[in-house]
Every structure is written in C-alpha cells, then in structure tokens.
Scaffold this active site. Structure first.
Site, short mmCIF file in Angstrom:
data_model
loop_
_atom_site.label_atom_id
_atom_site.label_comp_id
_atom_site.label_asym_id
_atom_site.label_seq_id
_atom_site.Cartn_x
_atom_site.Cartn_y
_atom_site.Cartn_z
N ASN A 1 -4.97 16.21 0.41
CA ASN A 1 -4.26 16.40 1.66
C ASN A 1 -4.76 17.58 2.47
OD1 ASN A 1 -1.95 14.36 1.99
ND2 ASN A 1 -1.96 14.86 -0.19
N LYS B 1 0.86 -1.18 0.00
CA LYS B 1 0.00 0.00 0.00
C LYS B 1 0.89 1.22 0.00
CE LYS B 1 -1.21 2.46 3.01
NZ LYS B 1 -0.79 3.85 3.50
N THR C 1 -4.03 13.98 8.84
CA THR C 1 -2.89 13.09 9.03
C THR C 1 -2.38 13.15 10.45
OG1 THR C 1 -1.42 14.86 8.28
CG2 THR C 1 -2.18 13.29 6.64
N THR D 1 9.54 3.33 2.62
CA THR D 1 8.68 4.28 1.93
C THR D 1 7.20 3.92 1.84
OG1 THR D 1 9.07 3.46 -0.33
CG2 THR D 1 10.61 5.09 0.50
#
Length: 381
Positions: free
Chosen positions: A376, A165, A381, A176
C-alpha cells in the site's frame, strides 16, 4: 478444471489497456434471459458513480441482463465527468450486446481520482468473446489480488456460481468487495432480495482485511430461471455456502497475508452481537499483528471483544485458540510454545464463548504483515 456458468449465462474479458500491467481488465457477464437480481452496495459516502447508478437501477425493480466491469480504474472522485463516463460505459456495453443501457449494471475497481479511459473501453468491448465459462471474467476483475476467486454449488439440479475480487480496502459495510453470483434457478425477485440481504450479512459483511471500506464495493446475485423452480430454503443454503467460500478466499488473499483467520463467536445474546464481536476480533490490528508473529496473546482478543459492543461478563467468557483453551474468566495454564506452533497453520481459528445466550456468528480476516504496508506504500489508491 474450468467452471461452467449456470444455464443461460456467458462471460468473457479482454486486455483494454486500463491496467498498467497489461493484464485483462475489462469483462462482461451476460444472461440470455432477463434475470431477477439482488444487490448490496457500499455505504461509503464517497461512493463511485457506478454505485449511484446501480442503486437507481435496483430501485426500478426491472430485470437485469448484463454486468460490465473495468478493473484498474475506480472511476471515483472525478466530478461530473465520472457520472457521464459511467453512463457511457453502460451504453457501450449495451450496444455491444444488443440491450438497453437500463439492462446493464456497471462496476469499476482500481485507482481513485483518475478519469475513466472510455475510449479504451469502447475499443475493448467488441474484442470480448463470450463463453459459458467463468475463468476469464474472474481473472479480469482482479487488482491487487494474487488469485482468482470462484466457487460453485448445485441445488436440486440448479447451479450457483460465484466470482469475486478483493484483497485490500476490505471491511464490513454492506458488501466489502466486488462479488457476482449467478444462478439458473427461478426465484421471485422479492424472495431473492430478502434472502440475499441475510446472506450478505452473514458472509461478505463478516470479512475484514484492513478496516477500510471501499468506495466501489458491491455484491450481486442474478437469477435467470433457465432451470426452473427449486426449494427456496435449500437454494439460499447453497447461495450462502458459495458466498461464505468466496468470503474466506478474500480474507485468505488479504494483501500481504500469510494465513486465514476464522473467528467463531457462540453464546452471544443475539446473532447480531455474535457477528459484531467476531468482526471486532478479526479487525483488531494488534491481534492481527500477534497472529503474524505466532504470539498467543489472548489479551488482545479480550480487549477487542470488550470494544465490540457485545454483552458479556469478563469473568465468564471463554477464549480458545486452535483448540487450546487460553482464558476462562482468568488466564488458563497453557503451553505458549505449543500454542505458537499451532498458530503457524494456514488457517487459524479463534473460538469465543460469551455465555450470554444462543447467538452465534463468524468473521473472516488475516494476519497483518510488513508486506501489507509495502503493497500500500507502492500502490496508488
């Protein structure tokens, strides 16, 4: 077509209610035999508890039997509670599978700073049905991804299957994203770990979407030996092919991306300098924006190259975009309209020859679009 896992591996997933969307979000990947394993994890100093625990398990050198993954909650930056919650997740998975917690690796991905809903994990784990197929696991580990990522290969009868993913917070730094490769080949642990380091350097560490390295990244390779021995050189070529395909899938699925960018650098003084130069170009926000606008702005490629630390003489370097030479010590005559049209492809290749040596390397990225900002701006987040 369903992808069957290598001999001795099973996987499954459920909807535990961790993701607000209600999509599958809790997954298990299990080996019926103790497996040798190799592991690469984020170097982010704010790494999540799952990473710290994974490093400790890895240092022990003991075999691995299972991985439990929650997608939707990073279990990161939640204080001491986060470490206890991570241990509890491992204990619950071990109880579900009849294993010891030390045989279970944890992985988490999602929103940072929110306590892990352990009660949902406790309720969800018994609901997971295990099958010899990869799809349920591959679907459950996704967050902002738009598609599952599965790749496979066969080497001398042994099978290798990779699941990953990654869509945003992707930048080279010892992993990463989340990636899990499993094989039924019998490989000594020392050889497995040395070979995996080389594979990660050439593939997953060469992916960049936005220049941000996550707190939870890991790349895992498990080998349970159910098939038997295979030639090691051919085996690692197969592993690298699977990892490279997953790396390309991650870059292609970058948040808001419309195209995959493949940067190939040849003629570098060393392989490391070639990889560094390729990463710099793939990660340049200016060049990524030009790529989105189908603008053959070779100056942005050259500028990124100059900041990479790779050795080269600007009067000798050669830049080719989609097979069209743009620069060789100075700008070359080329048709901008033709080059712009060539950039409309779903995969765009940048080829750079530094003319310094024999080093070569690739990096994978994508264009930078308005949708990346939108995603975003809206995703916590």
């Amino acid at each position: 077509m369903a992808v069957r896992l290598p001999r001795g591996f099973r996987a499954g997933a459920t909807r535990a209610g961790i993701k607000p969307s209600g999509r599958p979000d809790l997954a298990l990947l299990v080996s019926g035999l103790p497996a040798a394993w190799a592991y690469a994890a984020t170097q982010n100093r704010a790494a999540a508890p799952s990473i710290h625990r994974g490093r400790a398990l890895y240092a022990s050198g003991k075999p691995l039997r299972a991985v439990v993954v929650n997608a939707g909650n990073a279990n990161c930056a939640t204080g001491e509670r986060g470490y206890e919650d991570d241990r509890r997740m491992a204990e619950l998975a071990a109880l579900r599978l009849g294993l010891s917690p030390e045989e279970v690796l944890t992985a988490s991905t999602g929103v940072i700073g929110v306590p892990l809903p352990v009660e949902k994990i406790a309720k969800g784990l018994p609901e997971i049905g295990l099958t010899p197929f990869a799809e349920a696991f591959a679907e459950a580990i996704l967050t902002t991804d738009t598609r599952p990522k599965v790749a496979e290969a066969e080497v001398a009868g042994a099978r290798i299957v990779g699941l990953a993913k990654g869509s945003g917070m992707i930048h080279p730094n010892m992993a990463t994203m989340l990636a899990f490769l499993v094989t039924d080949a019998l490989v000594p642990q020392e050889a497995l770990r040395a070979g995996w380091r080389r594979v990660v350097e050439r593939t997953f560490n060469q992916v960049t979407v936005d220049g941000d390295t996550s707190t939870n990244d890991l790349a895992l390779l498990m080998a349970n030996g159910a098939y038997g021995e295979v030639p090691l050189k051919a085996f690692f070529e197969g592993v690298e092919a699977v990892a490279q395909e997953l790396a390309r899938m991650i870059a292609r699925d970058g948040e808001g991306a419309t195209k995959l960018m493949v940067v190939r650098v040849v003629g570098a003084a060393t392989e490391e300098e070639a990889r560094r130069a390729a990463r710099a170009i793939a990660g340049s926000a200016l060049w990524k924006s030009a790529l989105y606008g189908n603008d053959p702005n070779w100056g942005r490629i050259l500028a990124a190259l100059g900041n990479s630390g790779a050795r080269f003489d600007p009067l000798r370097v050669r830049i080719v975009l989609q097979g069209i030479p743009l620069y060789e010590g100075a700008v070359l005559p080329f048709d901008r309209e033709e080059a712009g049209q060539a950039m409309r492809a779903e995969e765009v290749e940048v080829l750079v020859d530094l003319r310094e040596g024999q080093g070569a390397g690739e990096a994978y990225g994508c264009d930078l679009t308005e949708d990346y900002v939108r995603i975003n701006a809206l995703y916590t987040t």
